[in-house]
Design an enzyme around this catalytic site. Sequence first.
Site, short mmCIF file in Angstrom:
data_model
loop_
_atom_site.label_atom_id
_atom_site.label_comp_id
_atom_site.label_asym_id
_atom_site.label_seq_id
_atom_site.Cartn_x
_atom_site.Cartn_y
_atom_site.Cartn_z
N CYS A 1 0.10 2.26 6.23
CA CYS A 1 0.35 0.87 6.63
C CYS A 1 0.40 0.01 5.38
O CYS A 1 -0.34 0.23 4.43
CB CYS A 1 -0.72 0.37 7.59
N HIS B 1 -8.81 3.53 -2.35
CA HIS B 1 -7.40 3.15 -2.13
C HIS B 1 -6.90 2.35 -3.33
O HIS B 1 -6.78 1.13 -3.29
CB HIS B 1 -7.32 2.34 -0.85
N CYS C 1 0.81 -1.22 0.00
CA CYS C 1 0.00 0.00 0.00
C CYS C 1 0.84 1.26 0.00
O CYS C 1 0.35 2.34 -0.35
CB CYS C 1 -0.95 0.01 1.20
#
Length: 392
Positions: A377, A347, A89
């Site tokens: 994270c 995202h 990510c």
Amino acid sequence: MTAAYIVAAARTPIGRFRGQLSSVRADHLGAHILTSLARRAKLAPETVEDVIFGCVTQIGEQSANIARTALLGAGWPYGIPGMTIDRKCGSGEAAVHIAAGLIAAGSADVIVAGGAESMSRVPMGSNRTIHGEALGWMVEDRFDIVNQGEAAERICDLYGLTRDDCDEYAIESHGRAAAAADRGDFDAETAAVPVADLRERDAEGEAPPPLTHDETIRRDTSREKLGTLKTSFRPYGGRITAGNASQICDGASALLMMSEAATQRHGVTPRARIVATVAVGSDPELTLTGPIEATRRILARTGLSIDDIDIFEVNEAFACVPIAWMRELGVGHDRLNVNGGAIALGHPLGATGARLMTTLLHELERRGGRYGLQAICCNGGIGTATIIERLG
């Protein structure tokens, strides 16, 4: 060491899962954002020395070095190499870290860093089990590795978070994003995608309109609606649902970065300076606590305090992530994700780090703030963080 500066930053609107961008390949989205970035910066592409993109699910359309295929698709000179990285990510943020490091070392003067991901076209995780399980026994014998959703549930256990805590946070995320969109706060950072020019027309020959806004914001989100959703990872007593987790979506973002010498040579005014970057490992069984340690580490490295930072962006992988971060760092929600986050805005894995930085930069400029900090994270137990300083 040579300072690294941000000269321009842009992102596509975020397309919802199987929405208007779902028929556009990620490398085409990447090519579009490169073209838009060069136009905004009034910079000739041949002055760019490298393009570094984050992309997580590197298979099929998103394989073969998407940074390279995007820049070639944009018509940029083939002498620009291109590199694609995967730090889960945090990939888009890691692209910025690498660009800043190359500039600081004097190895390059002009780099574009960003990322692209089409989660509609290339399913998340589809690159991990082609030849069996993604993790081998050497890892699994040492750690109780679980999926990110169960890791989020474990964070809720650790911090005593309820379903209501997570849902209330999600409602606030959508509300803030809707308010920002209504104020036009995203307009300056968003490069509309002319979908008709990037795909075939439909059977009737009708061309869809350009996508100019984020499709992911749910203006009618309410406690009642969120309460109807089933928990996604624990059927009994769970707190994580599709409503209080980040959205699967499509998008791209990029930043033009330069050395001081390059800004002077090209006659451009830098908008921000990269103050510091950091990446840390965190507990792989909790997976999502990396932003806490990354924030502490980067503040210690710079000598800055929490009070020195005007605004923060912490990726909303799940609502429990920023909630836990706020509790550990003592930061109020009034300085965190002020325009909403991934729960409302989505995202797109490899693009998120650059999207957050683009939004952070524009918000600092609106507020006249000095320092902004972002943290993400990453799967596997990793945290990334960056501090930027607005100039001017």
